[in-house]
Design an enzyme around this catalytic site. Structure first.
Site, PDB file in Angstrom:
ATOM      1  N   TYR A 171      16.846  10.044   3.920  1.00 39.72           N
ATOM      2  CA  TYR A 171      16.933   9.294   5.177  1.00 39.72           C
ATOM      3  C   TYR A 171      18.388   9.233   5.609  1.00 39.72           C
ATOM      4  CZ  TYR A 171      16.709   5.471   8.545  1.00 39.72           C
ATOM      5  OH  TYR A 171      16.808   4.722   9.687  1.00 39.72           O
ATOM      6  N   GLU A 188      18.545   9.078  14.296  1.00 42.68           N
ATOM      7  CA  GLU A 188      17.868   8.927  13.005  1.00 42.68           C
ATOM      8  C   GLU A 188      17.230  10.241  12.587  1.00 42.68           C
ATOM      9  OE1 GLU A 188      14.990   5.507  11.360  1.00 42.68           O
ATOM     10  OE2 GLU A 188      13.939   6.968  12.602  1.00 42.68           O
TER      11      GLU A 188
END
Ligand code: ADP
Ligand code: MG
Length: 396
Positions: A116, A204
């Site tokens: 992530y 993101e």
């Protein structure tokens, strides 16, 4: 403003952030054109909506998964047919879901491990913050709740920019060595430049993946922009997809109205964001539920107020309206006349409570009371509490 994954990946490519090569399609006739770019074999098919959780989502027609790794081109075509034009429900869309109006055919990567990586704005320190984790592919909220030690955060001083030691700090936390360390350095530098230069509110990548042949690649991409900076980026505004926005909010933006649709039944029309927030609070306090946030601005014109009325009335859930105006710059009597005109023009049947305070409020109230004689739906309120209690009761 948000954009689709395929648009975000185009921006990534511009900034040297490695992504798979993909091709979008908006109509079935474009499926074969897009698929012609791939050799026979595995193709990933991805629903394009402004919400995450697509992989685990379900279509209202029963089809499972808004992201499909198809083994053949024929399977990819069938998956795209099942997705396009249908409604996908994910954890982030709410029960109503989102209609898929674009599908994206993406080159499949052989994933070794998922990570992530995001850049957000840390409001407490007023600095960009890079958030990274070895636990990619799943919801970062879950990682934060269950294993917060697996999330690393690095704040960047905007005057200095991203420093080499910070890149290394992140890379080591993710366990990248050798060539992957180099690849990560290039990727995070590109991502930070994108965040900074395009005035993003967030970028993101979930998942960022390492592949079996040791490449680092962004398999998903989510980018949001600061609306207040969009005037500097016409090329970003051009990426706006109105299909993904509430039509009421799109209409409101044309009049410079700050409108956000909610799911309650009491509409509010207020000037000033702070007063709008406290109006919603007081509606809740007296047992009602606001249907929207609406700030018509400090010096709203008669036209803007009338447009605001029409937008509020187009919401079928609305059972009553509360107008709460503080006349600082505005003259309350002019507002009152505008409201009365709008009520007559729209033939309003729903209860409407108006509370005016400030500049020329006494005359404004007189105008309202005079009109109330033949407009029974119109009621004036004396204080915020009085007005809120009245509308909650009338709308019940
Ligand atoms: P969402 O976050 O909306 O569920 P993602 O783009 O993250 O959508 O896709 C879900 C999962 O599908 C990813 O975690 C990844 O495992 C897989 N995936 C997505 N794109 C690719 C790709 N190009 N190659 C291989 N797997 C992919
Ligand atoms: Mg994802």
């Amino acid at each position: 403003m948000n954009i689709h994954e395929y648009q975000a990946k185009e921006l990534f490519a511009e900034y040297g952030v490695a992504t798979p090569k993909g091709f979008p399609a908006k109509i079935p006739a474009e499926f074969d054109v897009a698929l012609a770019n791939f050799p026979e074999g595995v193709v990933v098919v991805k629903s394009q909506i402004h919400a995450g959780g697509r992989g685990k989502g379900t279509f209202t027609n029963g089809y499972q998964g808004g992201v499909k790794v198809a083994k053949t081109k024929a399977d990819a075509r069938a998956a795209a047919e099942a997705m396009l034009g249908n409604t996908l429900v994910t954890k982030q869309t709410g029960p109503a879901g989102r209609k898929v109006q674009t599908v994206y055919f993406d080159t499949a990567s052989a994933i070794k491990k998922e990570y992530y990586l995001a850049i957000l704005l840390d409001r407490a320190t007023a600095q960009p913050v890079i958030v990274a984790s070895t636990e990619g592919g799943m919801s970062i909220e879950e990682v934060a709740a269950n294993t917060p030690e697996k999330i690393v955060k690095v704040r960047v001083d905007p005057a200095l920019g991203l420093q080499d030691y910070q890149k290394r700090q992140l890379a080591f936390a993710l366990g990248f060595k050798g060539d992957l360390l180099k690849q990560f350095g290039k990727l995070i530098a590109g991502l930070y430049n994108l965040f900074w230069e395009k005035d993003c509110s967030m970028v993101e990548i979930n998942p960022l993946a390492t592949t079996n042949d040791d490449h680092l690649i962004a398999l998903d991409a989510k980018v949001g922009f600061d609306d207040n900076a969009l005037f500097r980026h016409p090329e970003i505004v051009a990426l706006r997809d109105l299909n993904e926005e509430d039509p009421k909010e799109v209409e409101a933006s044309k009049f410079g109205l700050n409108y956000i649709a909610l799911d309650g039944s009491i509409a509010c029309l207020v000037n000033g964001a702070g007063l709008a927030m406290s109006t919603m609070d007081i509606i809740k306090h007296f047992g009602g539920n606001p249907a929207n946030f609406l700030d018509v601005g400090g010096g709203a014109s008669k036209e803007a107020v009338s447009a605001a009325f029409k937008i509020i009335l187009s919401d079928k859930n609305v059972k009553g309206i509360l107008v709460n105006i503080f006349g600082g710059i505005m003259d309350c009597d002019v507002i009152a006349q505008g409201i009365v005109a709008a009520v007559r023009e729209t033939g309003l049947q729903l209860p409407l409570v108006v509370r005016l305070e400030g500049n020329n409020a006494a005359n404004g109230k007189k105008t309202l009371d005079a009109a109330a004689a033949d407009l029974p739906s119109l009621v004036s309120g004396d204080s915020m509490a009085d007005a809120a209690q009245k509308i909650v009761k009338l709308a019940a």
